[in-house]
Design a protein around this motif. Structure first.
Motif, PDB file in Angstrom:
ATOM      1  N   HIS A 189       0.819  -1.214   0.000  1.00 15.88           N
ATOM      2  CA  HIS A 189       0.000   0.000   0.000  1.00 15.88           C
ATOM      3  C   HIS A 189       0.853   1.264   0.000  1.00 15.88           C
ATOM      4  N   ASN A 221      -6.465   2.696  -6.681  1.00 12.54           N
ATOM      5  CA  ASN A 221      -7.347   2.504  -5.531  1.00 12.54           C
ATOM      6  C   ASN A 221      -8.155   1.251  -5.802  1.00 12.54           C
ATOM      7  N   ILE A 227      -4.397   2.627  -1.436  1.00 15.66           N
ATOM      8  CA  ILE A 227      -3.911   3.083  -2.735  1.00 15.66           C
ATOM      9  C   ILE A 227      -2.601   2.351  -3.004  1.00 15.66           C
ATOM     10  N   ALA A 289      -6.685   8.010  -6.419  1.00 13.73           N
ATOM     11  CA  ALA A 289      -7.688   7.398  -5.548  1.00 13.73           C
ATOM     12  C   ALA A 289      -9.090   7.922  -5.853  1.00 13.73           C
ATOM     13  N   TYR A 293     -12.136   5.713  -7.309  1.00 16.60           N
ATOM     14  CA  TYR A 293     -13.337   5.620  -6.474  1.00 16.60           C
ATOM     15  C   TYR A 293     -14.562   6.070  -7.257  1.00 16.60           C
ATOM     16  N   PHE A 589      -9.055   7.470   2.559  1.00 18.09           N
ATOM     17  CA  PHE A 589      -7.866   6.931   1.913  1.00 18.09           C
ATOM     18  C   PHE A 589      -6.719   6.874   2.919  1.00 18.09           C
TER      19      PHE A 589
END
Length: 621
Positions: A189, A221, A227, A289, A293, A589
């Motif tokens: 990550h 993401n 992320i 991200a 999303y 996030f």
């Protein structure tokens, strides 16, 4: 030998997307006449499948997809990740396919179980130096700690966490066995400044173990919170052969390079990376991200209650910068296709625009903002919100909520038989203003099938400085992983380095909730404490895991003792009291090296003694 890595933007359970990305990478590898292609960890199902990994049917489904993938691998070796479930136990594996034949499965030996990781809930560790056979769909396969060979070159695996175990990492066992190539499929990550650590983990290992090291990370993401930066690294004997651009908006980032095993590069000292700029890292990560999303939730845009303050201003700029960066990398047509924000005719018209004009036109299709003022709102914050929205092209509405506030206030006053006053009912009168803002902005989100962006930051989450069901309302809370001090300095940086001149207004304001009468000149830091100090206490308490007494001792001398004691008491009291709020925040996030989200990084009881005894030891109570 030509080696390749493909960073893939996968999604849990999205078999069509995941297999399309895998197929694209394999086709590119065959076009480039690649010998070995590595794909990221758990690339078939997606890494973030969580408790699905415990289901028998799920691993069986993954294996069926593997058999499809196998048929695409003519003339190339492909390393692809999937769960293998044997006798009720799930293993995290990398499968080696060579010319349409499954050669074997290497199982992960060390499982990540700290910070945001809970791998031991789903997977079991494989025992080093062991290999066994298993049967699946009438065929026998090998699984375990396998050494493979191609063109006389021995290769083996470290899977993500395996490489982070220092003296216990598998590479120590691989070297005496003559392994010349170590392959690492990862789902590591993102966190600011982490890439420097990972760079040395890979490049230093290539020198230490006198080998070639191929590292491939997941991209984007993937499942909502984490992320992945999509890093691909090839190093040999301390030399960097290939390193890609991180945090791409592509679905597949394919990279390859030739490496000689007959005449390897000489062993050299590792060249360090230039200093990491966390401002650049932050905006690179948050824009990818937000983009993922938006499209993965199948939403049509974003809605934001734009107060003119620092937090909402940063969120607005992040959306604008997402548009700018994505269009710059993948092009207008691909951006429009992935976000579903334009018709083909609109795309044709937009092609006539460029630069800020194009960015603003697209922001106008994706971001709706509203300033929801009260009698306690200042002209300065209205100007800050309006000018910023205008400068980035966002739709901007302006309405007041005084009538709704008066309605609720009068109802309660009639019910309890007395007037509410600022002297006796301060929090109640502040909260109703923040809470009344939620229904209207939610209506805008519903009308446009959009995501409502919450604007709380990590500092506010730590002490519960937010109105539940008010300013915490939202579908996603993009900046809840960073602290207020970072937010404020980033806005100044963005104005100077990214050219967002509309930020000049917010950068001249002191952070304020603007919920008390204007004559009171309310500021956040007067309500709480200086933000830099709040962040220091938070980090020492929950990242360094120090006691209240140790925190006080470490900070002693920064403020007079009595004042510091009051700040420490305020932090721990508010922290303990507001865990229930942190349990209910919108998804956030993970951006920094830690966060206070109880569903990812930091768990804490909702009900507790509130550090009473520990604070007494500091002489506070």
């Amino acid at each position: 030998m030509k080696l390749a890595g493909a960073a893939l933007n996968q999604t849990p359970l999205d078999w069509e997307n995941n297999l399309n990305n895998i197929k694209t990478a394999i086709e590119q590898a065959k076009e480039q006449k690649v010998d070995i292609l590595c794909l990221p960890e758990m690339s078939i199902p997606g890494y973030g499948c969580e408790d699905l990994f415990l289901s028998e049917w799920f691993s069986a489904e993954c294996f069926e997809k593997l058999l499809e993938i196998k048929e695409w691998c003519e003339g190339v070796i492909v390393c692809v990740g999937l769960p293998i479930r044997l006798n009720g136990i799930t293993y995290n594996t990398a499968c080696v396919i060579k010319n349409k034949e499954i050669v074997g499965f290497t199982a992960k030996q060390f499982l990540a179980n700290d910070g945001v990781h809970y791998e031991t809930r789903w997977f079991s560790s494989w025992v080093a130096n062991t290999v066994q056979e298993f049967e699946m769909l009438g065929q026998s396969y090998q699984i375990g700690d396998i050494i493979y060979e191609h063109q006389g070159v021995k290769f083996a695996f470290e899977i993500c966490e395996d490489a982070w175990r220092n003296e216990n990492r598998p590479a120590y066992r691989h070297k005496p066995k003559g392994v010349q190539l170590i392959i690492n499929p990862s789902a590591s990550h993102f966190a600011m400044s982490k890439t420097d650590v990972r760079y040395h983990l890979v490049v230093d290992a290539s020198k230490q173990f006198e080998c070639t090291y191929l590292y491939v990370n997941l991209l984007g993401n993937e499942a909502g919170k984490m992320i992945y930066d999509g890093e691909i690294l090839i190093a040999q004997n301390g030399n960097v052969v290939l390193r890609n651009q991180l945090l791409s908006f592509k679905s597949v980032d394919f990279e390859c390079a030739e490496v000689s095993f007959d005449s390897p590069l000489p062993v050299v000292d590792v060249t360090p990376l230039p200093p990491v700029d966390e401002n650049i890292e932050f905006i690179s990560a948050i824009t990818v991200a937000l983009f993922d999303y938006l499209r993965k939730s199948r939403s049509r845009g974003f809605v934001l209650s734009l107060s003119g303050g620092a937090d909402s201003s940063l969120v607005a700029v992040a959306v604008a910068e997402m548009v700018h960066r994505a269009v710059e990398e993948i092009g207008l047509e691909e951006f429009a296709r992935k976000t579903n924000c334009c018709t083909p005719n609109e795309v044709s018209d937009l092609k006539l625009l460029s630069g800020k004009e194009l960015r603003n036109a697209l922001v106008g299709k994706l971001l709706v903002t509203a300033y929801q003022g009260t009698v306690n709102s200042s002209d300065n914050t209205f100007q800050s919100a309006q000018e910023l929205a205008k400068s980035i092209g966002a739709v901007f509405y302006n309405w007041t909520i005084d009538e709704e506030v008066r309605s609720y206030q009068s109802k309660i006053e009639n019910a309890i038989g007395r007037r509410l006053t600022w002297e006796h009912d301060d929090i109640t009168l502040q909260n109703i203003q923040a809470r009344v803002r939620a229904p209207g902005i939610w209506m805008m989100a519903n009308l446009t099938n959009s995501l409502l962006l919450a604007t709380s930051n990590r500092s506010e989450a730590s002490v519960g400085y937010a109105t539940m069901d008010g300013d915490t309302a939202g579908s996603i809370s993009p900046i809840a992983g960073v602290d207020k001090a970072f937010v404020r300095q980033w806005l100044v940086w963005a104005q100077q380095h990214l050219g967002y001149d509309g930020l000049q207004y917010v950068n001249n304001l002191q952070p304020s909730a603007e919920l008390r009468p204007l004559a009171n000149t309310q500021t956040d830091e007067e309500d709480l404490m200086p933000y830099p100090l709040l962040n220091q206490i938070e980090r020492m308490a929950f990242y360094d895991r120090l006691s209240p007494q140790q925190v006080f001792a470490n900070l002693r001398g920064t403020y007079p003792d009595d004042q510091l004691k009051s700040f420490v008491q305020r932090f721990y009291t508010l922290w303990s009291r507001n865990q229930w709020k942190r349990e209910r925040y919108a998804p956030a996030f993970h951006l920094d090296d830690y966060n206070v989200d109880p569903r990812s990084w930091l768990r804490f009881p909702i009900l507790s003694g509130g550090f009473k005894e520990e604070l007494t030891e500091v002489g506070i109570r």
